[in-house]
Design a protein around this motif. Structure first.
Motif, PDB file in Angstrom:
ATOM      1  N   ARG A 106     -19.344 -10.189   4.788  1.00 34.23           N
ATOM      2  CA  ARG A 106     -19.654 -11.221   5.786  1.00 34.23           C
ATOM      3  C   ARG A 106     -19.253 -12.595   5.275  1.00 34.23           C
ATOM      4  NH1 ARG A 106     -22.797 -10.717  10.587  1.00 34.23           N
ATOM      5  NH2 ARG A 106     -22.754 -12.902  10.184  1.00 34.23           N
ATOM      6  N   GLY A 107     -18.913 -13.467   6.239  1.00 37.61           N
ATOM      7  CA  GLY A 107     -18.658 -14.873   5.938  1.00 37.61           C
ATOM      8  C   GLY A 107     -17.341 -15.112   5.225  1.00 37.61           C
ATOM      9  N   ARG A 108     -16.402 -15.703   5.870  1.00 38.44           N
ATOM     10  CA  ARG A 108     -15.076 -16.011   5.313  1.00 38.44           C
ATOM     11  C   ARG A 108     -14.484 -14.832   4.536  1.00 38.44           C
ATOM     12  NH1 ARG A 108     -15.707 -21.647   2.344  1.00 38.44           N
ATOM     13  NH2 ARG A 108     -17.387 -20.473   1.426  1.00 38.44           N
ATOM     14  N   VAL A 109     -14.271 -13.740   5.262  1.00 41.28           N
ATOM     15  CA  VAL A 109     -13.673 -12.539   4.687  1.00 41.28           C
ATOM     16  C   VAL A 109     -12.157 -12.724   4.688  1.00 41.28           C
ATOM     17  CG1 VAL A 109     -13.380 -10.044   4.896  1.00 41.28           C
ATOM     18  CG2 VAL A 109     -15.567 -11.119   5.530  1.00 41.28           C
ATOM     19  N   ASN A 110     -11.528 -12.533   3.531  1.00 42.63           N
ATOM     20  CA  ASN A 110     -10.074 -12.638   3.389  1.00 42.63           C
ATOM     21  C   ASN A 110      -9.556 -11.390   2.691  1.00 42.63           C
ATOM     22  OD1 ASN A 110      -9.591 -15.445   4.298  1.00 42.63           O
ATOM     23  ND2 ASN A 110     -10.943 -15.903   2.581  1.00 42.63           N
ATOM     24  N   VAL A 111      -8.483 -10.820   3.238  1.00 47.04           N
ATOM     25  CA  VAL A 111      -7.844  -9.652   2.647  1.00 47.04           C
ATOM     26  C   VAL A 111      -6.357  -9.944   2.579  1.00 47.04           C
ATOM     27  CG1 VAL A 111      -7.392  -7.177   2.866  1.00 47.04           C
ATOM     28  CG2 VAL A 111      -9.573  -8.121   3.672  1.00 47.04           C
ATOM     29  N   ARG A 112      -5.725  -9.549   1.483  1.00 47.96           N
ATOM     30  CA  ARG A 112      -4.267  -9.693   1.351  1.00 47.96           C
ATOM     31  C   ARG A 112      -3.739  -8.448   0.656  1.00 47.96           C
ATOM     32  NH1 ARG A 112      -0.708 -14.762  -0.350  1.00 47.96           N
ATOM     33  NH2 ARG A 112      -1.682 -15.440   1.553  1.00 47.96           N
ATOM     34  N   ASN A 113      -2.578  -7.936   1.139  1.00 44.72           N
ATOM     35  CA  ASN A 113      -1.951  -6.791   0.478  1.00 44.72           C
ATOM     36  C   ASN A 113      -0.531  -7.150   0.032  1.00 44.72           C
ATOM     37  OD1 ASN A 113      -0.267  -6.534   2.715  1.00 44.72           O
ATOM     38  ND2 ASN A 113      -1.249  -4.688   3.492  1.00 44.72           N
ATOM     39  N   THR A 114       0.136  -6.213  -0.636  1.00 45.09           N
ATOM     40  CA  THR A 114       1.468  -6.478  -1.186  1.00 45.09           C
ATOM     41  C   THR A 114       2.540  -6.603  -0.104  1.00 45.09           C
ATOM     42  OG1 THR A 114       1.818  -4.112  -1.519  1.00 45.09           O
ATOM     43  CG2 THR A 114       1.013  -5.382  -3.400  1.00 45.09           C
ATOM     44  N   ASN A 115       2.275  -6.137   1.111  1.00 43.15           N
ATOM     45  CA  ASN A 115       3.244  -6.259   2.201  1.00 43.15           C
ATOM     46  C   ASN A 115       3.223  -7.643   2.833  1.00 43.15           C
ATOM     47  OD1 ASN A 115       3.859  -3.571   1.797  1.00 43.15           O
ATOM     48  ND2 ASN A 115       2.429  -2.868   3.336  1.00 43.15           N
ATOM     49  N   GLY A 116       2.360  -8.531   2.362  1.00 45.08           N
ATOM     50  CA  GLY A 116       2.289  -9.875   2.903  1.00 45.08           C
ATOM     51  C   GLY A 116       1.297 -10.031   4.035  1.00 45.08           C
ATOM     52  N   LEU A 117       0.528  -8.985   4.346  1.00 45.15           N
ATOM     53  CA  LEU A 117      -0.474  -9.070   5.392  1.00 45.15           C
ATOM     54  C   LEU A 117      -1.653  -9.892   4.892  1.00 45.15           C
ATOM     55  CD1 LEU A 117      -1.734  -6.640   7.914  1.00 45.15           C
ATOM     56  CD2 LEU A 117      -3.404  -7.386   6.232  1.00 45.15           C
ATOM     57  N   ILE A 118      -2.108 -10.815   5.726  1.00 46.42           N
ATOM     58  CA  ILE A 118      -3.300 -11.608   5.438  1.00 46.42           C
ATOM     59  C   ILE A 118      -4.263 -11.391   6.596  1.00 46.42           C
ATOM     60  CG2 ILE A 118      -4.246 -13.909   5.056  1.00 46.42           C
ATOM     61  CD1 ILE A 118      -1.418 -14.725   4.104  1.00 46.42           C
ATOM     62  N   TYR A 119      -5.468 -10.936   6.282  1.00 47.64           N
ATOM     63  CA  TYR A 119      -6.504 -10.674   7.280  1.00 47.64           C
ATOM     64  C   TYR A 119      -7.647 -11.648   7.036  1.00 47.64           C
ATOM     65  CZ  TYR A 119     -10.445  -8.415   9.560  1.00 47.64           C
ATOM     66  OH  TYR A 119     -11.536  -8.165  10.334  1.00 47.64           O
ATOM     67  N   THR A 120      -8.142 -12.284   8.109  1.00 49.90           N
ATOM     68  CA  THR A 120      -9.313 -13.157   8.003  1.00 49.90           C
ATOM     69  C   THR A 120     -10.269 -12.848   9.145  1.00 49.90           C
ATOM     70  OG1 THR A 120      -8.205 -14.915   9.243  1.00 49.90           O
ATOM     71  CG2 THR A 120      -8.114 -15.050   6.847  1.00 49.90           C
ATOM     72  N   GLN A 158      -5.035   0.807   3.224  1.00 43.04           N
ATOM     73  CA  GLN A 158      -3.917   0.013   2.731  1.00 43.04           C
ATOM     74  C   GLN A 158      -3.541  -1.120   3.688  1.00 43.04           C
ATOM     75  OE1 GLN A 158      -3.765   3.528   2.859  1.00 43.04           O
ATOM     76  NE2 GLN A 158      -4.492   3.541   0.748  1.00 43.04           N
ATOM     77  N   MET A 159      -4.148  -1.133   4.849  1.00 42.49           N
ATOM     78  CA  MET A 159      -3.854  -2.093   5.921  1.00 42.49           C
ATOM     79  C   MET A 159      -2.367  -2.059   6.299  1.00 42.49           C
ATOM     80  SD  MET A 159      -6.217  -5.327   6.058  1.00 42.49           S
ATOM     81  CE  MET A 159      -7.942  -5.172   6.323  1.00 42.49           C
ATOM     82  N   THR A 160      -1.826  -0.858   6.357  1.00 42.96           N
ATOM     83  CA  THR A 160      -0.445  -0.685   6.805  1.00 42.96           C
ATOM     84  C   THR A 160      -0.392  -0.158   8.235  1.00 42.96           C
ATOM     85  OG1 THR A 160      -0.423   1.484   5.741  1.00 42.96           O
ATOM     86  CG2 THR A 160       0.509  -0.358   4.489  1.00 42.96           C
TER      87      THR A 160
END
Length: 188
Positions: A106-120, A158-160
């Motif tokens: 919770r609260g300012r969740v940030n995800v990044r993977n090697t494919n350049g995907l950024i999730y917020t 993997q968020m692919t």
């Protein structure tokens, strides 16, 4: 004079009441372990898979369901078998429900993977049994090709492969030209 005597007798007969707090319920029990300044590596079958960094880690096995609490934030890094970073997850607060193998971030969740995907987002669940991420609040995905926003998100670990519904987004002009060309060819 009679009223003074009655008042004196009334005050003398009254007992002092002790004010006590109710007993602690098992649901409110304190953590069985609290660790400060955590920077630890987690392995699976002898291979280091994750790093967890947090200011405070509480483990509470009495509360139902039992959980780990990261009330002052958490940072995960995921590694491949050669110890290269594959991605990271960061959140202001997190809970791990160990019996369900479910993370709630919770609260300012940030995800990044090697494919350049950024999730917020403001909330993200990571289901370790189903090996997927999901959220039912506003989420934003930014990839090198597009930006997508929506109120429902589901993805593999993997968020692919992901799905965003009730969405809006922006795409590169080339994507639109290719789509027009495809629809023109289909009409022929």
């Amino acid at each position: 004079m009679g009223s003074v005597l009655a008042l004196t007798l009334l005050m003398a007969c009254s007992e002092a009441h002790e004010h006590t707090a109710p007993a602690v319920n098992p649901e409110d029990s304190v953590s069985m372990m609290t660790t400060y300044g955590v920077n630890t590596l987690i392995s699976d079958s002898g291979v280091i898979k994750y790093r967890i960094v947090t200011e405070q880690w509480d483990v509470n096995t009495v509360r139902q369901p039992s959980r780990w609490e990261f009330m002052k934030g958490i940072f995960f890094e995921q590694f491949d078998e050669k110890f290269r970073v594959q991605g990271y997850i960061q959140a202001d607060t997190a809970w791990y429900f160990d019996q369900q193998r479910l993370w709630k971030l919770r609260g300012r969740v940030n995800v990044r993977n090697t494919n350049g995907l950024i999730y917020t987002s403001e909330e993200l669940y990571w289901d370790g049994l189903r090996h997927e991420f999901y959220s039912t609040v506003f989420s934003r995905l930014v990839t090198p090709e597009r930006t997508i926003e929506g109120t429902y998100f589901r993805s593999d670990e993997q968020m692919t492969h992901y799905m965003v519904t009730n969405s809006k987004g922006s795409f590169l002009p080339n994507d639109l030209e290719e789509e027009k060309a495809d629809s023109t060819e289909n009409k022929k």
